[in-house]
Design an enzyme around this catalytic site. Structure first.
Site, mmCIF file in Angstrom:
data_model
loop_
_atom_site.group_PDB
_atom_site.id
_atom_site.type_symbol
_atom_site.label_atom_id
_atom_site.label_comp_id
_atom_site.label_asym_id
_atom_site.label_seq_id
_atom_site.Cartn_x
_atom_site.Cartn_y
_atom_site.Cartn_z
ATOM 1 N N GLY A 1 -7.626 -1.337 -62.181
ATOM 2 C CA GLY A 1 -8.245 -1.236 -63.445
ATOM 3 C C GLY A 1 -7.457 -1.977 -64.725
ATOM 4 O O GLY A 1 -7.932 -2.529 -65.375
ATOM 5 N N MET A 2 -6.013 -1.581 -64.442
ATOM 6 C CA MET A 2 -5.336 -2.257 -65.457
ATOM 7 C C MET A 2 -5.197 -3.628 -65.170
ATOM 8 O O MET A 2 -5.226 -4.489 -66.531
ATOM 9 C CB MET A 2 -4.006 -1.764 -65.427
ATOM 10 C CG MET A 2 -3.480 -0.314 -65.716
ATOM 11 S SD MET A 2 -3.726 -0.128 -67.629
ATOM 12 C CE MET A 2 -2.910 1.540 -67.925
ATOM 13 N N ARG B 1 3.342 -28.981 -60.523
ATOM 14 C CA ARG B 1 1.793 -28.830 -60.297
ATOM 15 C C ARG B 1 1.021 -27.534 -60.716
ATOM 16 O O ARG B 1 0.001 -27.611 -60.863
ATOM 17 C CB ARG B 1 1.883 -29.161 -58.801
ATOM 18 C CG ARG B 1 2.248 -27.915 -58.003
ATOM 19 C CD ARG B 1 2.300 -28.252 -56.264
ATOM 20 N NE ARG B 1 2.789 -27.218 -55.451
ATOM 21 C CZ ARG B 1 4.261 -26.632 -55.392
ATOM 22 N NH1 ARG B 1 4.958 -27.363 -56.168
ATOM 23 N NH2 ARG B 1 4.249 -25.729 -54.657
ATOM 24 N N HIS B 2 1.940 -26.606 -60.754
ATOM 25 C CA HIS B 2 1.090 -25.183 -61.002
ATOM 26 C C HIS B 2 0.857 -25.165 -62.490
ATOM 27 O O HIS B 2 -0.132 -24.516 -62.780
ATOM 28 C CB HIS B 2 2.409 -24.315 -60.843
ATOM 29 C CG HIS B 2 2.743 -24.127 -59.495
ATOM 30 N ND1 HIS B 2 1.883 -23.848 -58.480
ATOM 31 C CD2 HIS B 2 4.185 -24.282 -58.912
ATOM 32 C CE1 HIS B 2 2.830 -23.729 -57.234
ATOM 33 N NE2 HIS B 2 4.012 -24.180 -57.748
ATOM 34 N N ASP C 1 -1.831 4.918 -67.616
ATOM 35 C CA ASP C 1 -2.816 5.931 -67.845
ATOM 36 C C ASP C 1 -2.115 7.150 -67.037
ATOM 37 O O ASP C 1 -1.043 7.144 -66.786
ATOM 38 C CB ASP C 1 -4.272 5.521 -67.248
ATOM 39 C CG ASP C 1 -4.298 5.431 -66.091
ATOM 40 O OD1 ASP C 1 -3.346 5.649 -65.093
ATOM 41 O OD2 ASP C 1 -5.653 5.490 -65.280
ATOM 42 N N HIS C 2 -3.054 8.096 -66.750
ATOM 43 C CA HIS C 2 -2.603 9.490 -66.514
ATOM 44 C C HIS C 2 -2.276 9.339 -64.996
ATOM 45 O O HIS C 2 -1.408 9.962 -64.463
ATOM 46 C CB HIS C 2 -3.651 10.559 -66.482
ATOM 47 C CG HIS C 2 -5.036 10.006 -66.124
ATOM 48 N ND1 HIS C 2 -5.693 9.296 -66.742
ATOM 49 C CD2 HIS C 2 -5.492 10.414 -64.962
ATOM 50 C CE1 HIS C 2 -6.938 8.919 -66.333
ATOM 51 N NE2 HIS C 2 -6.903 9.487 -65.060
ATOM 52 N N HIS D 1 4.884 -19.445 -59.080
ATOM 53 C CA HIS D 1 3.422 -20.267 -59.004
ATOM 54 C C HIS D 1 2.440 -20.078 -60.249
ATOM 55 O O HIS D 1 1.735 -20.960 -60.468
ATOM 56 C CB HIS D 1 2.749 -19.973 -57.640
ATOM 57 C CG HIS D 1 3.608 -20.605 -56.509
ATOM 58 N ND1 HIS D 1 2.989 -20.723 -55.163
ATOM 59 C CD2 HIS D 1 4.878 -21.081 -56.299
ATOM 60 C CE1 HIS D 1 3.852 -21.305 -54.280
ATOM 61 N NE2 HIS D 1 5.188 -21.435 -55.037
ATOM 62 N N CYS E 1 -1.472 2.153 -63.388
ATOM 63 C CA CYS E 1 -2.591 3.157 -63.131
ATOM 64 C C CYS E 1 -2.492 3.599 -61.942
ATOM 65 O O CYS E 1 -1.483 3.657 -61.358
ATOM 66 C CB CYS E 1 -3.967 2.757 -63.763
ATOM 67 S SG CYS E 1 -4.679 1.269 -62.699
ATOM 68 N N GLY E 2 -3.493 4.337 -61.432
ATOM 69 C CA GLY E 2 -3.365 4.925 -60.074
ATOM 70 C C GLY E 2 -3.513 3.892 -59.058
ATOM 71 O O GLY E 2 -2.352 3.941 -58.339
ATOM 72 N N THR E 3 -4.226 2.815 -59.216
ATOM 73 C CA THR E 3 -4.312 1.844 -58.408
ATOM 74 C C THR E 3 -3.482 0.436 -58.557
ATOM 75 O O THR E 3 -3.284 -0.282 -58.005
ATOM 76 C CB THR E 3 -5.657 1.340 -57.872
ATOM 77 O OG1 THR E 3 -6.429 0.995 -58.894
ATOM 78 C CG2 THR E 3 -6.441 2.602 -57.057
ATOM 79 N N GLY E 4 -3.629 0.399 -59.889
ATOM 80 C CA GLY E 4 -3.144 -0.815 -60.724
ATOM 81 C C GLY E 4 -4.253 -1.926 -60.897
ATOM 82 O O GLY E 4 -4.187 -2.967 -61.628
HETATM 83 C C1 RB5 Z 1 -7.841 7.185 -63.036
HETATM 84 O O1 RB5 Z 1 -8.355 8.100 -62.205
HETATM 85 C C2 RB5 Z 1 -8.030 5.879 -62.154
HETATM 86 O O2 RB5 Z 1 -9.251 5.421 -62.009
HETATM 87 C C3 RB5 Z 1 -7.083 4.750 -62.814
HETATM 88 O O3 RB5 Z 1 -5.692 5.293 -62.642
HETATM 89 C C4 RB5 Z 1 -7.125 3.780 -62.082
HETATM 90 O O4 RB5 Z 1 -6.606 3.613 -60.800
HETATM 91 C C5 RB5 Z 1 -8.155 2.656 -61.885
HETATM 92 O O5 RB5 Z 1 -8.158 1.561 -61.595
#
Ligand code: RB5
Length: 145
Positions: free
Chosen positions: A75-76, A137-138, A13-14, A103, A70-73
Site C-alpha cells: 500500500g505504501m 542508458r537508465h 502505519d500501524h 538501474h 506498512c504491513g506488506t509494503g
Molecule cells: C493494514 O492492516 C495493512 O493493510 C497495511 O499495513 C498494508 O499492508 C497495506 O498495504
C-alpha cells in the site's frame, strides 16, 4: 550529525511502526539525520496519510531518501509511486534494493513490517544507501516512466 550522510524521512502505519522505529534508531546511531513521520503506536492509521507527507519531504529536498513501512509494503508503495518525482522500490531482499538504486535511481524504499525481519530490513537499507545510480542508458528509461 554527519553532514556527509544522506538525511532520510521514515514513515509507517500501524503494520510497520515497530520496524520503522528500529530503522530510525539504527540510522540515528550511525549519524544520519532522520525525519520521523510517524506513526508511533499500534493505533490504526491509513497508510496514504503517512506516505504522502513522507514523499513530500523527499520531493521538497528536505531529505535525500525516504523509507515507508506498512504491513506488506504494498500500500505504501502504491501511494508513493503516484508522485512523479518518486521512485519507490518495494523490496524484501538486498539484491533488489541494490538494483533499484543502480538501474532505477530509486529514492524511496517500501518495506513490509509483517513480512521481513529486522536483520533483513537493515541489510536492505545498508545496501540501498551504499549503492549509487549508474545513469547512462537508465536515464532514458526513467524518463519514459
Ligand atoms: C493494514 O492492516 C495493512 O493493510 C497495511 O499495513 C498494508 O499492508 C497495506 O498495504
Amino acid at each position: 550529525m554527519n553532514q556527509d550522510l544522506p538525511a532520510l524521512a521514515l514513515g509507517a502505519d500501524h503494520g510497520g511502526f515497530r520496524l520503522k522505529n528500529v530503522l530510525v534508531e539504527w540510522l540515528r546511531a550511525r549519524g544520519h539525520t532522520v525525519l520521523d513521520m510517524g506513526t508511533d503506536g499500534p493505533g490504526s492509521v491509513d497508510y496514504p496519510d503517512i506516505a504522502h507527507p513522507t514523499c513530500q519531504a523527499v520531493i521538497d529536498g528536505r531529505v535525500r531518501f525516504g523509507v515507508l513501512v506498512c504491513g506488506t509494503g504494498l500500500g505504501m508503495s502504491y501511494a508513493a509511486n503516484r508522485h512523479p518525482e518518486i521512485r519507490c522500490a518495494m523490496v524484501s531482499e538486498a539484491t533488489s534494493a541494490r538494483l533499484a538504486r543502480m538501474h532505477n535511481n530509486a529514492n524511496m524504499l517500501a518495506l513490509g513490517g509483517r513480512m521481513i525481519g529486522e536483520e533483513m530490513a537493515i541489510d536492505i537499507l545498508t545496501t540501498f544507501l551504499a549503492t549509487e545510480y549508474e545513469g547512462g542508458r537508465h536515464d532514458r528509461r526513467i524518463a519514459k516512466i
